[in-house]
Design a protein around this motif. Structure first.
Motif, mmCIF file in Angstrom:
data_model
loop_
_atom_site.group_PDB
_atom_site.id
_atom_site.type_symbol
_atom_site.label_atom_id
_atom_site.label_comp_id
_atom_site.label_asym_id
_atom_site.label_seq_id
_atom_site.Cartn_x
_atom_site.Cartn_y
_atom_site.Cartn_z
ATOM 1 N N ASP A 126 34.610 63.304 1.806
ATOM 2 C CA ASP A 126 35.240 65.389 1.200
ATOM 3 C C ASP A 126 34.493 64.467 0.054
ATOM 4 N N SER A 127 34.381 63.863 -0.904
ATOM 5 C CA SER A 127 33.389 64.003 -2.601
ATOM 6 C C SER A 127 32.776 64.764 -2.012
ATOM 7 N N VAL A 128 31.782 64.254 -1.476
ATOM 8 C CA VAL A 128 30.510 64.674 -1.607
ATOM 9 C C VAL A 128 30.116 66.038 -0.577
ATOM 10 N N HIS A 129 30.823 66.665 0.612
ATOM 11 C CA HIS A 129 30.864 68.478 0.737
ATOM 12 C C HIS A 129 31.494 68.911 0.405
ATOM 13 N N VAL A 130 32.468 68.343 -0.694
ATOM 14 C CA VAL A 130 33.640 69.210 -1.899
ATOM 15 C C VAL A 130 32.419 69.716 -2.613
ATOM 16 N N ALA A 131 31.572 69.225 -3.436
ATOM 17 C CA ALA A 131 30.788 68.781 -4.526
ATOM 18 C C ALA A 131 29.790 69.695 -3.583
ATOM 19 N N ILE A 132 29.116 69.984 -2.692
ATOM 20 C CA ILE A 132 28.302 70.244 -2.293
ATOM 21 C C ILE A 132 28.775 72.177 -1.606
ATOM 22 N N LEU A 133 30.381 72.063 -2.425
ATOM 23 C CA LEU A 133 30.465 73.703 -1.312
ATOM 24 C C LEU A 133 30.815 74.487 -2.546
ATOM 25 N N ALA A 134 31.214 73.272 -3.780
ATOM 26 C CA ALA A 134 31.594 74.061 -5.273
ATOM 27 C C ALA A 134 30.057 74.760 -5.437
ATOM 28 N N HIS A 135 28.952 73.369 -5.513
ATOM 29 C CA HIS A 135 27.952 74.039 -5.617
ATOM 30 C C HIS A 135 27.476 75.116 -5.350
ATOM 31 N N LYS A 136 27.047 75.241 -4.139
ATOM 32 C CA LYS A 136 26.520 76.503 -3.042
ATOM 33 C C LYS A 136 27.176 77.814 -3.818
ATOM 34 N N LEU A 137 28.660 77.777 -4.090
ATOM 35 C CA LEU A 137 29.804 78.785 -4.760
ATOM 36 C C LEU A 137 29.333 78.988 -6.299
ATOM 37 N N GLY A 138 28.687 78.079 -7.014
ATOM 38 C CA GLY A 138 28.455 78.755 -8.239
ATOM 39 C C GLY A 138 29.535 77.887 -9.590
ATOM 40 N N TYR A 139 30.504 77.003 -9.271
ATOM 41 C CA TYR A 139 32.108 76.660 -9.838
ATOM 42 C C TYR A 139 31.461 75.292 -9.996
ATOM 43 N N LEU A 140 29.708 74.352 -10.384
ATOM 44 C CA LEU A 140 30.586 72.933 -10.681
ATOM 45 C C LEU A 140 29.382 72.613 -11.271
ATOM 46 N N ARG A 141 30.213 72.363 -12.650
ATOM 47 C CA ARG A 141 28.886 72.203 -13.054
ATOM 48 C C ARG A 141 27.945 70.653 -13.699
ATOM 49 N N MET A 142 26.465 71.093 -13.419
ATOM 50 C CA MET A 142 25.069 69.809 -12.986
ATOM 51 C C MET A 142 25.721 68.642 -14.392
ATOM 52 N N SER A 143 25.230 67.498 -14.607
ATOM 53 C CA SER A 143 24.493 67.028 -15.462
ATOM 54 C C SER A 143 22.755 67.359 -15.508
ATOM 55 N N GLU A 144 22.373 67.294 -16.541
ATOM 56 C CA GLU A 144 20.791 67.533 -17.455
ATOM 57 C C GLU A 144 20.211 66.601 -17.193
ATOM 58 N N LYS A 145 21.075 65.500 -16.963
ATOM 59 C CA LYS A 145 19.388 64.398 -16.613
ATOM 60 C C LYS A 145 19.853 64.074 -14.940
ATOM 61 N N SER A 146 19.400 63.452 -13.980
ATOM 62 C CA SER A 146 19.745 63.109 -12.833
ATOM 63 C C SER A 146 19.585 61.451 -13.020
ATOM 64 N N THR A 147 19.692 60.882 -14.595
ATOM 65 C CA THR A 147 19.735 59.567 -14.809
ATOM 66 C C THR A 147 21.184 59.240 -14.838
ATOM 67 N N ASP A 148 21.792 60.643 -15.352
ATOM 68 C CA ASP A 148 23.314 60.270 -16.264
ATOM 69 C C ASP A 148 24.008 59.135 -15.549
ATOM 70 N N GLU A 149 25.736 59.445 -15.827
ATOM 71 C CA GLU A 149 26.578 58.713 -15.041
ATOM 72 C C GLU A 149 27.226 59.765 -13.764
ATOM 73 N N MET A 150 27.777 59.477 -13.453
ATOM 74 C CA MET A 150 28.325 60.540 -12.299
ATOM 75 C C MET A 150 29.228 61.343 -12.448
ATOM 76 N N LEU A 151 30.101 60.768 -13.812
ATOM 77 C CA LEU A 151 30.840 61.817 -14.123
ATOM 78 C C LEU A 151 30.465 61.565 -15.659
ATOM 79 N N VAL A 152 29.727 62.778 -16.774
ATOM 80 C CA VAL A 152 29.801 62.536 -17.838
ATOM 81 C C VAL A 152 30.500 63.515 -18.277
#
Length: 756
Positions: A460-486
């Motif tokens: 559920d966490s992955v698909h909720v994140a995908i939905l939020a990302h595709k609709l433009g609501y998700l703030r993405m971390s600047e680096k792919s090496t960051d912790e999961m939550l910054v």
């Protein structure tokens, strides 16, 4: 006469000494019979002089040997392989301290250095999946669903035909995502997720989670995530959802108590509220002012407002216009019913009225209506549930005429920092749904998704994140090496989610057994880069090919006539050539040159394939690896038969190297006549003095990869010819000194002395 010093620069001088000591050389080199001075004698004497001179150069000079005659004006430099001897006087100072001799550093090969850097980059990218993205694994590991074919996915009625499924929900959500990607985003992802929820039988806390999610995420953002417009839309959707939940609650209570409710056939919100209040589920209170239909007016008005029906509330307010002490409250509610926002001047008057009446208002519903418009007031009496508490936090912002992000941040701060996980999840992670609701409805999507992941709800966490990302609501971390939550250091309410880490951690369990499903999730990471600057999706595809070996299935394959059959990658990209080229480049760096050549052809990069083959042939010829040379020549011939669009210069270089490989083979088989004929046709090495000037002048046109092989070519060719001359001379000697001289060289050869 040719100067062969440069040719001999690549040969160890000790090896040359062994050649010079050969009895055949010694015997024939001392023969000075001018009458019998044949080609054999001329070649032997000249070679002896060349080899001796080269030997002296190696012994006397520490500087690199330079050849200008055959290798152009500038020549090439070959460092000496003889270590310089140092005596004790040279290595000890006056104080007796050992003096370190100056290090002799060979010239840096820029091409090899670039190749080493690229190889390190590839290994770093592959390790990126295993280390950097998986620093924190999921709290509750799940068994992966077994791999299945696309045709084995659930039918329309939700029935599975694959019986080897460990996690039905995992595959259902994956199937819906695949349909979305296959349609290139044309299908509604929200509806697909709802189908997955229904078909998987999601219930309980996860059902409430998805209700929270889909209530807010039902449209794409029209502006930036932190823009006021986006915040206003989130508040509107959250309030509407909470109001619908309250209406459903009243409806459920009424249906369970139909005899007491006596709703009859009265439609609308007013009838539902009256029936709900007749059930009498609340504690007694002290009503004020008027009543309507036997119910306290403020109580009825509040329930209409709480249910989101401001028009129904306006009907009850008509009976309260005569009460001057609450005239501004009535006017404010009527204004909101018409315009959805509270007028700025009315809000100022309402604050004054509240301060005037706060001391003697006893009706809790009347106080709650002030709180619903002004916010920040004491409404604990009615904020008895999580939904009511959040509504009292959000509704004042929803009707505020001057909404600012700062006001919204105060609400978010109250949820995630002032109360936080310790308050909402006091009974442990089993209560995650309450905290998720508070986070989600207050617009803290990143924290809510991370909460699901940490509580073991990875699907559920992955698909909720995908939905939020595709609709433009998700703030993405600047680096792919960051912790999961910054968490933003300047604003604790603002967080960024590392989507790459989340998805890679999710696909880790099935990336090798279900590549098609893994590719669906990896494609979502296109555009995100690794620390080395590589695209995560391209790198993931390359890694999948490397680990599974399913190159044909993933990237497609070439038909015998040179056409490309599509693979899984074509489901995501109209032109996957760049991704295939990336995989080919990585494959080349790992040393799998044969597979890399095929991949370059698959990516319509015939020039790259020709360069790779040329480089491999050049290196292998210098290493004199007979078996690999034969294999390379075979692959090169196949390449030349199917290639399309190769640059003429690279094609010519490859063809020339193939011819040199054939020449090497004839030299190795001591076929001197054929080797000499091929060499003459190639016009790379002069075999007669008249050819020297022309070939030297044309040397700048010789490709670099061919130049690298020329010293070895000269050695192989000369050795073959000399051996042939020696054998020929021996044969002639056995027949008698008066036998006719025969030679494979032309009669104009300057080595042959004419009899007087």
């Amino acid at each position: 006469m040719l100067n062969f010093a440069e040719i001999l620069g690549r040969v160890d001088h000790q090896g040359l000494a062994a050649v010079l000591g050969n009895s055949l050389f010694q015997g024939h080199a001392t023969a000075e019979n001018s009458k019998n001075f044949t080609v054999r004698n001329g070649v032997e004497q000249e070679l002896s002089g060349i080899l001796g001179g080269s030997e002296g150069n190696w012994d006397r000079q520490a500087q690199p040997v330079q050849g200008k005659m055959m290798f152009g004006e500038r020549g090439i430099e070959i460092p000496s392989r003889q270590p310089t001897a140092h005596s004790s006087e040279d290595t000890l100072t006056e104080e007796g301290i050992a003096k370190v001799p100056e290090a002799v550093i060979d010239d840096v090969d820029e091409e090899e250095l670039d190749e080493d850097i690229a190889r390190v980059k590839v290994e770093t990218d592959r390790a990126f999946f295993n280390h950097m993205l998986l620093v924190r694994p999921a709290a509750v590991p799940l068994n992966p669903a077994l791999a299945m074919e696309r045709d084995d996915l659930p039918l329309n009625n939700g029935t599975f035909v694959n019986k080897n499924i460990n996690d039905r929900r995992e595959l259902l959500f994956g199937d819906k995502l695949h349909k979305y990607l296959k349609s290139q985003g044309k299908k509604n992802l929200i509806e697909l997720m709802k189908e997955a929820i229904e078909e998987s039988g999601t219930d309980g806390a996860l059902s409430d989670v998805w209700n929270d999610v889909t209530s807010v995420l039902h449209r794409k953002t029209v502006s930036d995530r932190d823009d006021v417009t986006t915040t206003a839309n989130l508040l509107e959707d959250a309030c509407k959802y909470l109001q619908n939940v309250f209406s459903e609650h009243m409806q459920t209570v009424v249906e369970r108590n139909l005899e007491v409710a006596e709703r009859g056939g009265i439609p609308g919100t007013r009838g539902l509220v009256n029936a709900y209040l007749k059930v009498g589920t609340e504690e007694p209170f002290t009503p004020e002012d008027d009543s309507i239909d036997g119910m306290p007016t403020w109580q009825v008005t509040y329930h209409c407002v709480r249910a989101g029906d401001m028009q129904a509330a306006a009907e009850t307010l008509n009976r309260l216009k005569s009460f001057s002490q609450c005239a501004t409250l009535v006017a404010s509610l009527n204004h909101v019913a018409k315009h959805k926002k509270l007028d700025a001047e009315l809000k100022k008057k309402l604050k004054v009225e509240w301060r005037h009446n706060v001391g003697h208002i006893k009706d809790k519903y009347k106080r709650a209506l002030y709180a619903a418009l002004l916010g920040g007031l004491e409404s604990a009496a009615l904020a008895d549930t999580l939904e009511n508490w959040i509504w009292f936090k959000l509704h004042p912002l929803h009707v505020d005429p001057q909404l600012t992000p700062l006001l919204f941040q105060e609400v978010q701060k109250a949820v995630s920092i002032d109360y936080g996980e310790q308050y909402f999840m006091s009974n442990g992670k089993s209560d995650f749904q309450y905290y998720f609701t508070a986070l989600w409805l207050s617009g803290q999507f990143e924290r809510a998704i991370y909460l699901l992941h940490e509580c073991g709800q990875r699907v559920d966490s992955v698909h909720v994140a995908i939905l939020a990302h595709k609709l433009g609501y998700l703030r993405m971390s600047e680096k792919s090496t960051d912790e999961m939550l910054v968490v933003d250091q300047n604003d604790a309410t603002k967080c960024h989610l590392n989507l790459a880490r989340l998805i890679v951690a999710y696909t880790k369990n099935f990336e090798l057994i279900d590549v098609p499903r893994s590719l669906d999730y990896w494609f979502l990471l296109k555009g995100i880069t690794t620390p080395t600057g590589s695209d995560v999706f391209e790198m993931a595809v390359s890694r999948a090919v490397y680990l599974t070996g399913q190159s044909d299935a993933i990237l497609g394959k070439l038909t015998p006539d040179g056409r490309r059959e599509k693979g899984l990658i074509d489901e995501y990209l109209d032109d996957p050539s760049e991704v295939i080229c990336r995989v080919a480049s990585d494959t080349e760096l790992t040393g799998e040159w044969d597979q890399a050549v095929g991949l370059y052809l698959l990516a319509s990069k015939a020039t790259n394939a020709a360069k790779l083959l040329a480089s491999e042939i050049s290196e292998t010829l210098r290493a004199d690896n007979k078996e690999k040379i034969a294999e390379l020549v075979h692959v090169a011939e196949q390449f030349k038969a199917v290639q399309r669009g190769c640059q003429a210069s690279e094609y010519a270089t490859l063809s020339l190297l193939v011819d040199l490989a054939v020449l090497f083979d004839h030299c190795r088989n001591e076929e001197a006549e054929t080797a000499h004929a091929i060499s003459t046709q190639l016009r790379l090495i002069p075999t007669e003095p008249d050819q020297v000037t022309v070939i030297v002048n044309e040397f700048h046109m010789v490709p670099q990869k061919v130049r690298e092989v020329l010293p070895d070519t000269c050695l192989h060719l000369m050795k073959c010819l000399v051996d042939h001359c020696i054998r020929l001379s021996t044969t002639q000697s056995s027949r008698g000194s008066n036998a006719a001289n025969t030679s494979m060289f032309s009669s104009s050869n300057k080595y042959v002395k004419q009899e007087l």
